[in-house]
Design a protein around this motif. Structure first.
Motif, mmCIF file in Angstrom:
data_model
loop_
_atom_site.group_PDB
_atom_site.id
_atom_site.type_symbol
_atom_site.label_atom_id
_atom_site.label_comp_id
_atom_site.label_asym_id
_atom_site.label_seq_id
_atom_site.Cartn_x
_atom_site.Cartn_y
_atom_site.Cartn_z
ATOM 1 N N ILE A 162 0.843 -1.204 0.000
ATOM 2 C CA ILE A 162 0.000 0.000 0.000
ATOM 3 C C ILE A 162 0.872 1.244 0.000
ATOM 4 C CG2 ILE A 162 -1.758 1.275 1.283
ATOM 5 C CD1 ILE A 162 -2.662 -1.440 2.454
ATOM 6 N N ARG A 163 1.920 1.255 0.833
ATOM 7 C CA ARG A 163 2.832 2.404 0.881
ATOM 8 C C ARG A 163 3.487 2.657 -0.465
ATOM 9 N NH1 ARG A 163 5.672 4.366 5.270
ATOM 10 N NH2 ARG A 163 7.648 3.900 4.231
ATOM 11 N N ARG A 164 3.932 1.591 -1.129
ATOM 12 C CA ARG A 164 4.617 1.764 -2.415
ATOM 13 C C ARG A 164 3.658 2.272 -3.482
ATOM 14 N NH1 ARG A 164 9.634 0.007 -4.212
ATOM 15 N NH2 ARG A 164 10.117 0.419 -2.016
ATOM 16 N N LEU A 165 2.420 1.781 -3.475
ATOM 17 C CA LEU A 165 1.442 2.252 -4.452
ATOM 18 C C LEU A 165 1.085 3.716 -4.209
ATOM 19 C CD1 LEU A 165 -0.959 -0.842 -4.631
ATOM 20 C CD2 LEU A 165 0.768 -0.154 -6.312
ATOM 21 N N VAL A 166 0.986 4.122 -2.950
ATOM 22 C CA VAL A 166 0.681 5.522 -2.629
ATOM 23 C C VAL A 166 1.820 6.429 -3.071
ATOM 24 C CG1 VAL A 166 0.394 7.157 -0.726
ATOM 25 C CG2 VAL A 166 -0.901 5.021 -0.733
ATOM 26 N N ALA A 167 3.053 6.068 -2.725
ATOM 27 C CA ALA A 167 4.204 6.929 -3.005
ATOM 28 C C ALA A 167 4.477 7.078 -4.496
ATOM 29 C CB ALA A 167 5.445 6.391 -2.304
ATOM 30 N N THR A 168 4.085 6.075 -5.283
ATOM 31 C CA THR A 168 4.313 6.130 -6.729
ATOM 32 C C THR A 168 3.052 6.498 -7.503
ATOM 33 O OG1 THR A 168 3.932 3.732 -6.863
ATOM 34 C CG2 THR A 168 6.221 4.480 -6.652
ATOM 35 N N ALA A 169 1.992 6.869 -6.776
ATOM 36 C CA ALA A 169 0.728 7.315 -7.386
ATOM 37 C C ALA A 169 0.050 6.212 -8.189
ATOM 38 C CB ALA A 169 0.949 8.551 -8.257
ATOM 39 N N PHE A 170 0.210 4.978 -7.768
ATOM 40 C CA PHE A 170 -0.495 3.859 -8.386
ATOM 41 C C PHE A 170 -1.679 3.409 -7.533
ATOM 42 C CE2 PHE A 170 3.089 3.359 -11.217
ATOM 43 C CZ PHE A 170 2.566 2.738 -12.340
ATOM 44 N N ASN A 191 -0.238 9.699 5.931
ATOM 45 C CA ASN A 191 1.161 9.592 6.341
ATOM 46 C C ASN A 191 2.104 10.149 5.273
ATOM 47 O OD1 ASN A 191 0.385 8.374 8.716
ATOM 48 N ND2 ASN A 191 0.860 6.298 8.054
ATOM 49 N N TYR A 192 1.745 9.929 4.015
ATOM 50 C CA TYR A 192 2.580 10.432 2.915
ATOM 51 C C TYR A 192 2.571 11.956 2.885
ATOM 52 C CZ TYR A 192 4.615 10.449 -1.824
ATOM 53 O OH TYR A 192 5.434 10.644 -2.915
ATOM 54 N N LEU A 193 1.410 12.540 3.137
ATOM 55 C CA LEU A 193 1.336 13.996 3.237
ATOM 56 C C LEU A 193 2.192 14.499 4.401
ATOM 57 C CD1 LEU A 193 -2.484 14.647 2.672
ATOM 58 C CD2 LEU A 193 -0.633 15.346 1.151
ATOM 59 N N PHE A 194 2.116 13.814 5.528
ATOM 60 C CA PHE A 194 2.900 14.213 6.695
ATOM 61 C C PHE A 194 4.395 14.080 6.424
ATOM 62 C CE2 PHE A 194 -0.612 13.123 10.005
ATOM 63 C CZ PHE A 194 -1.393 14.124 9.478
ATOM 64 N N ALA A 195 4.790 12.991 5.738
ATOM 65 C CA ALA A 195 6.209 12.796 5.428
ATOM 66 C C ALA A 195 6.724 13.917 4.541
ATOM 67 C CB ALA A 195 6.414 11.439 4.739
ATOM 68 N N ALA A 196 5.919 14.305 3.546
ATOM 69 C CA ALA A 196 6.337 15.385 2.644
ATOM 70 C C ALA A 196 6.476 16.707 3.389
ATOM 71 C CB ALA A 196 5.325 15.523 1.511
ATOM 72 N N LYS A 197 5.630 16.934 4.399
ATOM 73 C CA LYS A 197 5.689 18.181 5.160
ATOM 74 C C LYS A 197 6.818 18.146 6.198
ATOM 75 C CE LYS A 197 2.780 21.515 7.542
ATOM 76 N NZ LYS A 197 3.151 22.559 6.554
ATOM 77 N N SER A 198 7.174 16.946 6.652
ATOM 78 C CA SER A 198 8.141 16.822 7.748
ATOM 79 C C SER A 198 9.585 16.949 7.302
ATOM 80 C CB SER A 198 7.956 15.475 8.452
ATOM 81 O OG SER A 198 6.677 15.358 8.999
#
Length: 243
Positions: free
Chosen positions: A123-131, A159-166
């Motif tokens: 799930i994390r990999r699909l989110v981070a790569t926009a799949f 979490n991905y939004l938070f990582a980008a902001k952090s």
């Protein structure tokens, strides 16, 4: 390079993954009912999806191993099978599964078809790569994906939004890399984001900033985004609903 994400899986349903709820915190969330659906997603992923050509293509493109491709202890099926190769992906997929089992045996290991498989890395990999389109999620996790991995998908998007902001891009990428050379080949901004999803993320982020300042319990601010000289004054501009 053109790549039609949604077109990879024609059976996906047009489901909006964005929601105002926080399912793992919401008192109405039934963890026992969710777990049954989650187990259904695991079985589908192991027994069917990992042997399908579209899932294998996406996994290769985003550089993540499927359970049957693991060099040590490959996961070939959700339950032990006798006298038959697992999967329904045709001769090529069955041959790949047999080769994985042979490689494990040659290395002194044995296939463990009942071993635990977590779906979070996928799930994390699909989110981070926009799949993480509904059609792709359906192709990976089956008909029960909305109830089964939907709450996890929503959380990982936040979490991905938070990582980008952090932190900066390089550190975010490192956090999404994995062992055994499964580095994320690229990062893309979160796709198909609604205003509601952004507001929910803003609210949760401000709650995190409040915890950093120990503004908990009796010190919880009555008005999120209020002053008091805390980090909240440097937080996001929370959009308050009008009464």
């Amino acid at each position: 390079m053109a790549f039609n994400h949604a077109g990879a899986f024609s059976r996906g349903r047009n489901v909006n993954p964005n929601s105002s709820s926080q399912p793992f915190v919401d008192a109405q969330f039934d963890i026992f009912e969710w777990h049954l659906q989650y187990q259904s997603c695991i079985r589908y992923f192991i027994d069917h999806a990992q042997y399908s050509a579209p899932v294998q293509a996406v996994a290769a493109f985003v550089n993540i191993q499927l359970p049957f491709q693991r060099p040590v202890h490959p996961i070939l099926a959700s339950q032990p099978r006798s006298g038959a190769s697992p999967g329904s992906g045709g001769p090529a997929a069955r041959a790949a599964a047999a080769a994985a089992a042979s490689a494990a045996a040659a290395a002194g290991g044995t296939a463990q078809p009942t071993a635990f498989v977590t779906l979070v890395p996928y799930i994390r990999r699909l989110v981070a790569t926009a799949f993480d389109f509904p059609a792709v999620l359906h192709g990976f996790f089956g008909d029960d994906w909305v109830a089964g991995i939907g709450p996890m998908h929503e959380t990982e998007r936040r979490n991905y939004l938070f990582a980008a902001k952090s932190d900066n891009w390089l550190k975010v990428k490192a956090d999404y890399d994995m062992d055994e050379n499964q580095t994320v080949p690229f990062l893309r901004p979160l796709q198909n984001v609604s205003e509601e999803e952004i507001v929910n993320a803003e609210t949760t982020w401000s709650e995190w900033l409040a915890m950093q300042d120990w503004m908990l319990g009796p010190r919880t601010p009555g008005n999120v985004g209020g002053g008091g000289g805390s980090r909240l004054s440097r937080g996001l501009n929370i959009k308050q609903e009008e009464d």
